[in-house]
Design an enzyme around this catalytic site. Structure first.
Site, PDB file in Angstrom:
ATOM      1  N   GLN A 155      -1.047  27.378  -6.262  1.00  0.00           N
ATOM      2  CA  GLN A 155      -0.269  26.136  -6.319  1.00  0.00           C
ATOM      3  C   GLN A 155       1.151  26.464  -6.730  1.00  0.00           C
ATOM      4  O   GLN A 155       1.378  27.150  -7.730  1.00  0.00           O
ATOM      5  CB  GLN A 155      -0.912  25.171  -7.334  1.00  0.00           C
ATOM      6  CG  GLN A 155      -0.121  23.907  -7.616  1.00  0.00           C
ATOM      7  CD  GLN A 155       0.774  24.056  -8.838  1.00  0.00           C
ATOM      8  OE1 GLN A 155       0.410  24.740  -9.786  1.00  0.00           O
ATOM      9  NE2 GLN A 155       1.928  23.433  -8.809  1.00  0.00           N
ATOM     10  N   ARG A 192       6.855  13.721 -21.810  1.00  0.00           N
ATOM     11  CA  ARG A 192       5.635  13.923 -22.609  1.00  0.00           C
ATOM     12  C   ARG A 192       5.995  13.937 -24.089  1.00  0.00           C
ATOM     13  O   ARG A 192       6.177  14.988 -24.702  1.00  0.00           O
ATOM     14  CB  ARG A 192       4.945  15.207 -22.182  1.00  0.00           C
ATOM     15  CG  ARG A 192       4.679  15.211 -20.683  1.00  0.00           C
ATOM     16  CD  ARG A 192       3.684  16.223 -20.267  1.00  0.00           C
ATOM     17  NE  ARG A 192       3.689  16.329 -18.809  1.00  0.00           N
ATOM     18  CZ  ARG A 192       3.325  17.409 -18.146  1.00  0.00           C
ATOM     19  NH1 ARG A 192       2.915  18.476 -18.792  1.00  0.00           N
ATOM     20  NH2 ARG A 192       3.357  17.426 -16.829  1.00  0.00           N
ATOM     21  N   LYS A 282       0.126  18.244  -2.792  1.00  0.00           N
ATOM     22  CA  LYS A 282      -0.512  17.632  -3.971  1.00  0.00           C
ATOM     23  C   LYS A 282       0.452  16.678  -4.669  1.00  0.00           C
ATOM     24  O   LYS A 282       1.610  17.054  -4.932  1.00  0.00           O
ATOM     25  CB  LYS A 282      -0.936  18.734  -4.951  1.00  0.00           C
ATOM     26  CG  LYS A 282      -1.466  18.231  -6.283  1.00  0.00           C
ATOM     27  CD  LYS A 282      -1.998  19.379  -7.108  1.00  0.00           C
ATOM     28  CE  LYS A 282      -2.471  18.955  -8.476  1.00  0.00           C
ATOM     29  NZ  LYS A 282      -1.380  18.730  -9.432  1.00  0.00           N
ATOM     30  N   HIS A 306      -1.089  13.713 -11.099  1.00  0.00           N
ATOM     31  CA  HIS A 306      -0.855  14.833 -12.017  1.00  0.00           C
ATOM     32  C   HIS A 306      -1.586  14.587 -13.335  1.00  0.00           C
ATOM     33  O   HIS A 306      -1.084  14.877 -14.417  1.00  0.00           O
ATOM     34  CB  HIS A 306       0.649  15.015 -12.258  1.00  0.00           C
ATOM     35  CG  HIS A 306       1.089  16.436 -12.454  1.00  0.00           C
ATOM     36  ND1 HIS A 306       1.947  17.068 -11.607  1.00  0.00           N
ATOM     37  CD2 HIS A 306       0.788  17.353 -13.416  1.00  0.00           C
ATOM     38  CE1 HIS A 306       2.174  18.309 -12.042  1.00  0.00           C
ATOM     39  NE2 HIS A 306       1.463  18.496 -13.136  1.00  0.00           N
ATOM     40  N   SER A 337      -7.575  14.009 -10.877  1.00  0.00           N
ATOM     41  CA  SER A 337      -7.134  13.088 -11.932  1.00  0.00           C
ATOM     42  C   SER A 337      -8.283  12.191 -12.402  1.00  0.00           C
ATOM     43  O   SER A 337      -8.617  11.191 -11.770  1.00  0.00           O
ATOM     44  CB  SER A 337      -5.952  12.215 -11.503  1.00  0.00           C
ATOM     45  OG  SER A 337      -4.852  13.020 -11.078  1.00  0.00           O
TER      46      SER A 337
HETATM   47  C1  GLV Z   1       1.709  21.384 -15.446  1.00  0.00           C
HETATM   48  O1  GLV Z   1       1.534  21.171 -14.289  1.00  0.00           O
HETATM   49  C2  GLV Z   1       1.545  20.380 -16.432  1.00  0.00           C
HETATM   50  O2  GLV Z   1       1.198  19.258 -16.051  1.00  0.00           O
HETATM   51  O3  GLV Z   1       1.754  20.661 -17.604  1.00  0.00           O
END
Ligand code: GLV
Length: 408
Positions: A155, A192, A282, A306, A337
């Site tokens: 990937q 994140r 993807k 993702h 997922s």
């Molecule tokens: C990598 O693809 C991640 O989502 O941390």
């Protein structure tokens, strides 16, 4: 009847799955009865920043939660009084027969959670005859992974820069990979916040907090991190580009994510011309994009948000699967997922998925028990698919159709 004689009467897959004694998982894994159980163990085993990285998702975790909830919106309508004594879950994809309709999704930094994590994943997948997709954000050279598992997929996260695209594609093809997964949902990094809160970054920045996390997780510190340092040196991002990338631990080095926001369908056309193997896109979440991918020569798409780690609020793949299958005119539609159970796999197959991928539980399994952990996770999911196929009144899991589902 003696056990050996009884097992001779079982159809071959069931015999393989339930073979006693020699196939029994190591003692440490016997209390792990379902994929979710790995997460509870991994939470204790891994330092908080690392567990946070693997388990976390973007912003408010809307997509992460809905990926699971989407499966709950369907109930089964099984068929009864069907002879299901001979069952099988072998599934053909891109001209190759796999033992089951699922594989291991690409996951970055697997070799930081588990000793030589990518190799543990690849070897277990190879032994079970399911596909494993090596992440472009991995810490073991892609050449070493394909040597251990000749059928692994690769990937890539590609920048919109032809020279760098070509260099990586040539390296991947030269190593012997035949299936390339191009991830397209990362023009920029997802937000994140959990990484910031838990002290995770790439590279990791040395700090007292990080040292404390290591010292308070000695099995990880000695079994994974120190062992890796002693035997293989400091891990680096080996496969993001043709050249070696940043080390995993550094107070100053920055990772190079440049150019990802330039990648577009024109680059895709170029990639299609250059990559001779199967090309899978993807991160598709709309029928529109799936149709474009097909027209421009993709061999398949992976419907994916993702795992909730990029755009928070992006649709759960299961919810858009029917629209995408309808737009693909028979091109294989894969999905990932939120898949955790055999019933999830069957619901995805019923809605038209040709194959599914499972991520986090396999990284947790590798973190807890290496290749044996991953093998146990694969066997658990295979056993669930086998059992649920029978309970649905089917002999082969891919015979399931939308008529077996009731939308609540
Ligand atoms: C990598 O693809 C991640 O989502 O941390």
């Amino acid at each position: 009847m003696p056990l050996a004689a009884a097992s001779d009467k079982l159809p071959s897959l069931a015999r393989n799955l339930f073979r006693p004694a020699s196939r029994r998982p190591p003692r440490t894994l016997r209390h792990i009865l379902a994929l979710d159980d790995f997460e509870h163990c991994a939470r204790r085993r891994l330092p908080r920043p690392l567990f946070g990285y693997v388990s976390g998702a973007a912003e408010t975790h809307l997509s992460l939660k809905d990926n699971r909830e989407a499966f709950g919106t369907y109930a089964f309508k099984p068929h009864v009084l069907v002879d299901v004594s001979r069952r099988d879950q072998q599934t053909t994809l891109f001209g190759r027969a796999y033992a089951s309709p699922f594989g291991i999704a690409p996951m970055g930094l697997a070799a930081l959670s588990a000793y030589r994590g990518d190799l543990a994943l690849a070897r277990a997948a190879h032994a079970a005859n399911i596909p494993m997709v090596l992440s472009g954000s991995s810490l073991i050279r892609l050449e070493d992974v394909i040597e251990a598992a000749p059928d692994a997929w690769f990937q890539a996260y590609l920048p919109g820069d032809q020279r760098r695209i070509d260099a990586l594609l040539d390296r991947v093809a030269g190593a012997g990979y035949r299936t390339l997964v191009l991830t397209v949902d990362i023009p920029v990094a997802g937000n994140r916040e959990n990484n910031v809160r838990s002290g995770f970054s790439t590279p990791l920045r040395p700090s007292l907090r990080l040292a404390w996390e290591g010292l308070t997780h000695p099995r990880w510190l000695f079994g994974t991190f120190a062992r890796t340092l002693l035997r293989h040196g400091m891990p680096h991002f080996e496969n993001s580009y043709a050249e070696r990338g940043a080390p995993i631990l550094s107070s100053s080095v920055l990772r190079d994510f440049s150019g990802r926001d330039h990648l577009d369908w024109v680059h895709f056309d170029h990639i299609r011309r250059r990559w001779r193997g199967a090309l899978v896109v993807k991160g598709i979440l709309s029928g529109r994009d799936a149709a474009i991918a097909r027209e421009r020569g993709a061999d398949g798409v992976i419907v994916s948000n993702h795992a909730g780690r990029q755009l928070d609020g992006a649709a759960a793949p299961l919810r858009v699967l029917p629209e995408i299958v309808a737009a693909c005119g028979g091109m294989p539609v894969l999905m990932d997922s939120g898949v955790r159970r055999g019933t999830d796999v069957l619901k995805a197959l019923a809605l038209g998925a040709a194959f599914v991928f499972v991520g986090r539980p396999f990284t947790y399994a590798a973190a807890i028990a290496g290749q044996a952990g991953v093998a146990h996770a694969i066997a658990l999911l295979q056993a669930e698919i086998d059992r649920n196929t029978a309970l649905l009144g089917l002999r082969h899991c891919t015979d399931i159709t939308p008529e077996f589902l009731l939308r609540r």
